[in-house]
Write a protein that holds these residues in place. Structure first.
Motif, PDB file in Angstrom:
ATOM      1  N   THR A 226       0.911  13.450 -13.254  1.00 57.04           N
ATOM      2  CA  THR A 226       0.255  13.479 -11.943  1.00 57.04           C
ATOM      3  C   THR A 226       1.085  12.739 -10.893  1.00 57.04           C
ATOM      4  O   THR A 226       1.258  13.218  -9.763  1.00 57.04           O
ATOM      5  N   ILE A 227       1.601  11.565 -11.268  1.00 56.16           N
ATOM      6  CA  ILE A 227       2.443  10.809 -10.329  1.00 56.16           C
ATOM      7  C   ILE A 227       3.742  11.570 -10.056  1.00 56.16           C
ATOM      8  O   ILE A 227       4.199  11.654  -8.907  1.00 56.16           O
ATOM      9  N   THR A 228       4.332  12.120 -11.106  1.00 57.34           N
ATOM     10  CA  THR A 228       5.581  12.871 -10.953  1.00 57.34           C
ATOM     11  C   THR A 228       5.409  14.034  -9.982  1.00 57.34           C
ATOM     12  O   THR A 228       6.240  14.256  -9.096  1.00 57.34           O
ATOM     13  N   ALA A 229       4.307  14.768 -10.152  1.00 59.98           N
ATOM     14  CA  ALA A 229       4.039  15.922  -9.279  1.00 59.98           C
ATOM     15  C   ALA A 229       3.848  15.483  -7.837  1.00 59.98           C
ATOM     16  O   ALA A 229       4.345  16.151  -6.902  1.00 59.98           O
ATOM     17  N   LYS A 230       3.143  14.380  -7.635  1.00 62.09           N
ATOM     18  CA  LYS A 230       2.892  13.900  -6.270  1.00 62.09           C
ATOM     19  C   LYS A 230       4.187  13.471  -5.596  1.00 62.09           C
ATOM     20  O   LYS A 230       4.421  13.776  -4.409  1.00 62.09           O
ATOM     21  N   LEU A 231       5.044  12.788  -6.322  1.00 60.11           N
ATOM     22  CA  LEU A 231       6.306  12.326  -5.753  1.00 60.11           C
ATOM     23  C   LEU A 231       7.245  13.490  -5.459  1.00 60.11           C
ATOM     24  O   LEU A 231       7.988  13.464  -4.466  1.00 60.11           O
ATOM     25  N   ALA A 232       7.205  14.487  -6.322  1.00 59.43           N
ATOM     26  CA  ALA A 232       8.036  15.673  -6.096  1.00 59.43           C
ATOM     27  C   ALA A 232       7.556  16.448  -4.880  1.00 59.43           C
ATOM     28  O   ALA A 232       8.355  17.035  -4.130  1.00 59.43           O
ATOM     29  N   GLN A 233       6.258  16.426  -4.660  1.00 61.03           N
ATOM     30  CA  GLN A 233       5.654  17.157  -3.553  1.00 61.03           C
ATOM     31  C   GLN A 233       5.892  16.463  -2.209  1.00 61.03           C
ATOM     32  O   GLN A 233       6.134  17.121  -1.189  1.00 61.03           O
ATOM     33  N   ASP A 234       5.813  15.112  -2.212  1.00 61.76           N
ATOM     34  CA  ASP A 234       5.914  14.358  -0.958  1.00 61.76           C
ATOM     35  C   ASP A 234       7.061  13.359  -1.042  1.00 61.76           C
ATOM     36  O   ASP A 234       6.919  12.261  -1.572  1.00 61.76           O
ATOM     37  N   LYS A 235       8.198  13.740  -0.506  1.00 58.67           N
ATOM     38  CA  LYS A 235       9.397  12.912  -0.568  1.00 58.67           C
ATOM     39  C   LYS A 235       9.344  11.722   0.389  1.00 58.67           C
ATOM     40  O   LYS A 235      10.194  10.825   0.324  1.00 58.67           O
ATOM     41  N   SER A 236       8.328  11.684   1.265  1.00 52.28           N
ATOM     42  CA  SER A 236       8.233  10.558   2.205  1.00 52.28           C
ATOM     43  C   SER A 236       7.695   9.296   1.530  1.00 52.28           C
ATOM     44  O   SER A 236       7.810   8.192   2.083  1.00 52.28           O
ATOM     45  N   ILE A 237       7.096   9.455   0.348  1.00 52.71           N
ATOM     46  CA  ILE A 237       6.559   8.289  -0.369  1.00 52.71           C
ATOM     47  C   ILE A 237       7.722   7.425  -0.854  1.00 52.71           C
ATOM     48  O   ILE A 237       8.571   7.867  -1.628  1.00 52.71           O
ATOM     49  N   ASP A 238       7.782   6.206  -0.359  1.00 54.19           N
ATOM     50  CA  ASP A 238       8.875   5.306  -0.755  1.00 54.19           C
ATOM     51  C   ASP A 238       8.384   4.080  -1.517  1.00 54.19           C
ATOM     52  O   ASP A 238       9.155   3.185  -1.833  1.00 54.19           O
ATOM     53  N   GLU A 239       7.084   4.048  -1.816  1.00 51.39           N
ATOM     54  CA  GLU A 239       6.525   2.930  -2.590  1.00 51.39           C
ATOM     55  C   GLU A 239       5.336   3.416  -3.405  1.00 51.39           C
ATOM     56  O   GLU A 239       4.446   4.084  -2.877  1.00 51.39           O
ATOM     57  N   VAL A 240       5.362   3.105  -4.687  1.00 54.86           N
ATOM     58  CA  VAL A 240       4.222   3.383  -5.564  1.00 54.86           C
ATOM     59  C   VAL A 240       3.590   2.051  -5.946  1.00 54.86           C
ATOM     60  O   VAL A 240       4.274   1.155  -6.454  1.00 54.86           O
ATOM     61  N   VAL A 241       2.302   1.917  -5.672  1.00 52.96           N
ATOM     62  CA  VAL A 241       1.563   0.700  -6.029  1.00 52.96           C
ATOM     63  C   VAL A 241       0.603   1.052  -7.158  1.00 52.96           C
ATOM     64  O   VAL A 241      -0.267   1.911  -6.984  1.00 52.96           O
ATOM     65  N   THR A 242       0.766   0.410  -8.294  1.00 50.96           N
ATOM     66  CA  THR A 242      -0.142   0.644  -9.413  1.00 50.96           C
ATOM     67  C   THR A 242      -1.046  -0.573  -9.597  1.00 50.96           C
ATOM     68  O   THR A 242      -0.743  -1.671  -9.126  1.00 50.96           O
ATOM     69  N   LEU A 243      -2.147  -0.369 -10.317  1.00 50.42           N
ATOM     70  CA  LEU A 243      -3.170  -1.409 -10.435  1.00 50.42           C
ATOM     71  C   LEU A 243      -3.244  -2.009 -11.841  1.00 50.42           C
ATOM     72  O   LEU A 243      -4.227  -2.657 -12.194  1.00 50.42           O
ATOM     73  N   GLY A 244      -2.204  -1.804 -12.618  1.00 48.66           N
ATOM     74  CA  GLY A 244      -2.125  -2.360 -13.958  1.00 48.66           C
ATOM     75  C   GLY A 244      -0.718  -2.200 -14.503  1.00 48.66           C
ATOM     76  O   GLY A 244      -0.013  -1.236 -14.140  1.00 48.66           O
ATOM     77  N   ALA A 245      -0.302  -3.119 -15.350  1.00 47.35           N
ATOM     78  CA  ALA A 245       1.077  -3.122 -15.857  1.00 47.35           C
ATOM     79  C   ALA A 245       1.482  -1.837 -16.575  1.00 47.35           C
ATOM     80  O   ALA A 245       2.568  -1.306 -16.321  1.00 47.35           O
ATOM     81  N   PRO A 246       0.662  -1.286 -17.480  1.00 51.15           N
ATOM     82  CA  PRO A 246       1.081  -0.060 -18.166  1.00 51.15           C
ATOM     83  C   PRO A 246       1.326   1.103 -17.207  1.00 51.15           C
ATOM     84  O   PRO A 246       2.215   1.926 -17.425  1.00 51.15           O
ATOM     85  N   PHE A 247       0.555   1.137 -16.129  1.00 54.55           N
ATOM     86  CA  PHE A 247       0.691   2.217 -15.160  1.00 54.55           C
ATOM     87  C   PHE A 247       1.945   2.038 -14.307  1.00 54.55           C
ATOM     88  O   PHE A 247       2.548   3.014 -13.855  1.00 54.55           O
TER      89      PHE A 247
END
Length: 342
Positions: A226-247
């Motif tokens: 899901t994250i991979t697809a979102k990043l591939a779709q929107d190249k403007s995203i330059d930061e991913v914030v996750t809410l837990g270490a495994p993620f």
């Protein structure tokens, strides 16, 4: 000294006997002493090294909304177990991420007539009735990790954790310093109060754009895709914030596979995440000290039962975070993370 060597004068004979007894006592004490302080030091040393309460055995239940296999919750449990060992407490730990089932676990603890309950309020409305039942049964209840805005409303004695909104705002401010412009906040459990507050906090202070992405946290391959697809779709995203270490670790893989140049920051720690910060694949983490949350939750119930203490006076929460771990201090934290306590 033999009787034949005693002075003839009764007065002198009494003085001689006193001196003899005193000398013998001194020799006895000298014989018992050592470079470490003798028997007295041994007794005081034993008391210090024992490190365990001699109060009557009690039973405390800890009931969380944790999904199975999440290392964050393993750390909380270790802290709870350490406090239980010190306080002569039998700890009953149980968890279920489904709110209704978590409430059933609290009911089980009530039925077992435990001496205290430590509970998380990720979905407070679902826990309200059963918490009231525990209190009606005379069982003291403390909250930790989730439920900062609800613990007083539900009559809990104390709360141990971080203000999720404040921690989110702190992370958002830190992102401004990195130059990020478009952040994707990945939420692994929709409707979880803590998680929603974190993303809302980020959005409040981050000067760029913030989008939420909801994923199924119980299915890590799905999270990654899901994250991979979102990043591939929107190249403007330059930061991913996750809410837990495994993620965060999964998000780092997703950024690589999608060809995205986005960086990854996260809430919470584990041993593998520490290594990732050292290597630079994760920028930083917000640490809420889960070991401390588990430890204080159990210890506070023991203190309440044995000495009538209220942590925070029953009025204020005990905050365990937020604190940032990045390359500037990761080496210090790493030694504790290696033991599974950070």
């Amino acid at each position: 000294m033999s009787h034949t060597s005693l002075p003839r004068s009764p007065r002198l004979r009494r003085i001689a006997l006193v001196l003899a007894v005193t000398a013998a006592a001194a020799l006895t004490l000298a014989g018992c002493s050592s470079s470490s302080g003798g028997k007295k030091a041994e007794e005081s040393g034993a008391a210090v090294s024992a490190g365990k309460a001699d109060t009557p055995r009690m039973t405390i239940a800890m009931v969380t909304h944790a999904p199975s296999g999440d290392t964050f919750w393993d750390t909380i449990r270790k802290g709870a177990e350490a406090a239980a060992a010190k306080d002569n407490v039998k700890l009953i730990y149980s968890n279920d991420e489904t709110a209704a089932d978590q409430a059933n676990l609290v009911q089980n603890a009530i039925d077992q007539k435990v001496d205290g309950i430590a509970v998380t309020l990720a979905k407070p409305d679902a826990m309200k009735a059963v918490v009231a039942k525990a209190e009606a049964a005379g069982i003291p209840v403390v909250g930790f990790n989730a439920g900062l805005s609800e613990w007083k409303k539900q009559g809990l004695l104390s709360f141990f954790g971080q203000d999720e909104s404040v921690s989110g705002q702190a992370l958002g401010t830190k992102l401004n310093d990195t130059g990020a412009k478009h952040a994707l906040c990945v939420v692994q459990a929709q409707g979880d109060v803590n998680l929603e507050q974190r993303c809302a906090g980020v959005k409040k202070t981050f000067s760029g754009t913030t989008d939420n992405l909801y994923v199924n946290g119980t299915d890590m391959p799905s999270v990654k895709s899901t994250i991979t697809a979102k990043l591939a779709q929107d190249k403007s995203i330059d930061e991913v914030v996750t809410l837990g270490a495994p993620f965060a670790l999964t998000a780092a893989q997703a950024t690589s596979e999608s060809g995205s140049k986005a960086k990854v920051a996260t809430f919470d720690l584990n041993k593998d995440l520490i290594s990732a910060i050292e290597k630079g694949s994760i920028q930083f983490a917000v640490d809420q000290q889960p070991y401390l949350q588990g430890y204080l939750a159990v210890d506070s119930l023991w203190l309440y039962k044995t000495n009538g203490n209220y942590s925070g006076g029953g009025e204020q929460p005990i905050l365990t975070g937020p604190a940032f771990v990045d390359k500037s201090n990761v080496d210090t934290v790493a030694q504790f993370a290696a033991k599974g306590t950070r």
